[in-house]
Design a protein around this motif. Structure first.
Motif, PDB file in Angstrom:
ATOM      1  N   ASN A 159       0.804  -1.220   0.000  1.00 33.38           N
ATOM      2  CA  ASN A 159       0.000   0.000   0.000  1.00 33.38           C
ATOM      3  C   ASN A 159       0.838   1.271   0.000  1.00 33.38           C
ATOM      4  O   ASN A 159       0.486   2.256   0.644  1.00 33.38           O
ATOM      5  N   ALA A 213       1.885   2.912  -2.940  1.00 32.45           N
ATOM      6  CA  ALA A 213       1.807   3.573  -4.253  1.00 32.45           C
ATOM      7  C   ALA A 213       3.159   3.551  -4.956  1.00 32.45           C
ATOM      8  O   ALA A 213       3.593   4.532  -5.541  1.00 32.45           O
ATOM      9  N   THR A 269      -2.666  -6.556  -6.496  1.00 36.17           N
ATOM     10  CA  THR A 269      -2.806  -5.136  -6.215  1.00 36.17           C
ATOM     11  C   THR A 269      -4.289  -4.807  -6.109  1.00 36.17           C
ATOM     12  O   THR A 269      -5.134  -5.695  -6.251  1.00 36.17           O
ATOM     13  N   ASP A 288     -10.235   0.417  -7.240  1.00 40.54           N
ATOM     14  CA  ASP A 288     -11.394   1.028  -6.591  1.00 40.54           C
ATOM     15  C   ASP A 288     -12.677   0.520  -7.239  1.00 40.54           C
ATOM     16  O   ASP A 288     -12.639  -0.392  -8.080  1.00 40.54           O
ATOM     17  N   LYS A 331      -6.792   1.571 -10.570  1.00 35.91           N
ATOM     18  CA  LYS A 331      -5.836   1.283  -9.508  1.00 35.91           C
ATOM     19  C   LYS A 331      -6.086   2.204  -8.325  1.00 35.91           C
ATOM     20  O   LYS A 331      -6.189   3.413  -8.480  1.00 35.91           O
ATOM     21  N   ALA A 332      -6.186   1.610  -7.138  1.00 38.17           N
ATOM     22  CA  ALA A 332      -6.377   2.392  -5.930  1.00 38.17           C
ATOM     23  C   ALA A 332      -5.170   3.297  -5.709  1.00 38.17           C
ATOM     24  O   ALA A 332      -4.028   2.903  -5.998  1.00 38.17           O
ATOM     25  N   SER A 333      -5.392   4.489  -5.198  1.00 34.24           N
ATOM     26  CA  SER A 333      -4.315   5.474  -5.057  1.00 34.24           C
ATOM     27  C   SER A 333      -3.155   4.956  -4.226  1.00 34.24           C
ATOM     28  O   SER A 333      -2.001   5.300  -4.478  1.00 34.24           O
ATOM     29  N   PHE A 334      -3.408   4.107  -3.255  1.00 34.28           N
ATOM     30  CA  PHE A 334      -2.378   3.592  -2.349  1.00 34.28           C
ATOM     31  C   PHE A 334      -1.694   2.333  -2.869  1.00 34.28           C
ATOM     32  O   PHE A 334      -0.652   1.935  -2.369  1.00 34.28           O
ATOM     33  N   ASN A 357       0.351  -0.610  -4.618  1.00 36.18           N
ATOM     34  CA  ASN A 357       1.596  -0.818  -5.353  1.00 36.18           C
ATOM     35  C   ASN A 357       1.276  -1.395  -6.720  1.00 36.18           C
ATOM     36  O   ASN A 357       0.225  -2.020  -6.919  1.00 36.18           O
ATOM     37  N   TYR A 358       2.200  -1.220  -7.650  1.00 35.89           N
ATOM     38  CA  TYR A 358       1.962  -1.610  -9.035  1.00 35.89           C
ATOM     39  C   TYR A 358       3.282  -1.978  -9.708  1.00 35.89           C
ATOM     40  O   TYR A 358       4.328  -1.472  -9.335  1.00 35.89           O
ATOM     41  N   VAL A 395     -11.011  -1.023  -2.016  1.00 39.91           N
ATOM     42  CA  VAL A 395     -11.388   0.246  -1.400  1.00 39.91           C
ATOM     43  C   VAL A 395     -12.763   0.126  -0.735  1.00 39.91           C
ATOM     44  O   VAL A 395     -13.742  -0.247  -1.382  1.00 39.91           O
ATOM     45  N   SER A 443      -9.772  -0.521   3.611  1.00 41.38           N
ATOM     46  CA  SER A 443      -9.153  -0.478   2.286  1.00 41.38           C
ATOM     47  C   SER A 443      -7.719  -0.970   2.367  1.00 41.38           C
ATOM     48  O   SER A 443      -7.040  -0.750   3.372  1.00 41.38           O
TER      49      SER A 443
END
Length: 178
Positions: free
Chosen positions: A88, A90, A107, A110, A115-118, A120-121, A133, A151
């Motif tokens: 988490n 980002a 990962t 939302d 991709k959720a703002s927090f 990792n990718y 989320v 989340s």
């Protein structure tokens, strides 16, 4: 601490996705959500010994560990699927044990599938995305029990672990790769 209720929240998601799955709860982190590679490696060995088919690791960190890597590989060699949270932060930096192949690294997205703002990718080590989320599930802790919306990629990992538990029920002889 931040670790209270985390495992129960994850178990609730898995039970919702795969209601006939048997859940083997194993606590490896302290109430603040901290732990070490030795504890996780020991828990993997213990869970395999108890007959686990799918292991959800809604945990991780940015430090590689030879012990953890070997324990994860041994677990997979025993025919057990390992699913781990991508983290988490980002960040695209590897998050372990998710970054170990052939762990299923998860990962989060939302409600719009973005991709959720927090979350990792990285196309180099992340395998799949799932809802992460505002996920409502069961909780328990020092302040009581009930339900909460949380989340994180831990929640996404639980969705994927539940789906893989369903797959194991349908295809019990399938290999980890399959």
């Amino acid at each position: 601490g931040s670790g209270w209720g985390h495992g129960t929240h994850i178990a609730g998601i898995i039970a919702h996705i795969a209601p006939n799955a048997q859940i083997l709860p194993v606590r490896v982190l302290d109430p603040q959500g901290r732990g070490n590679s030795f504890d996780v490696a020991s828990a993997l060995e213990w869970a395999v010994g108890q007959g686990a088919d799918v292991i959800n690791l809604s945990l991780g960190g940015d430090t590689d560990s030879r012990l953890l890597h070997e324990a994860v590989q041994w677990t997979i060699d025993q025919g057990v699927v390992v699913v781990a949270a991508a983290g988490n932060s980002a960040s695209s930096l590897p998050h372990y044990p998710a970054a170990y192949a052939p762990v299923v690294a998860v990962t989060g997205v939302d409600g719009e599938g973005v991709k959720a703002s927090f979350a990792n990718y990285s196309s180099a080590w992340v395998d799949v995305a799932a809802p992460s989320v505002g996920i409502t599930s069961t909780i328990v802790g020092p302040d009581g029990d009930g339900y909460a919306g949380w989340s994180g990629t831990s929640m996404a990992t639980a969705f994927v672990s539940g789906a893989l538990a369903l797959e194991r029920q349908l295809y019990p002889g399938a290999s980890v790769a399959e």
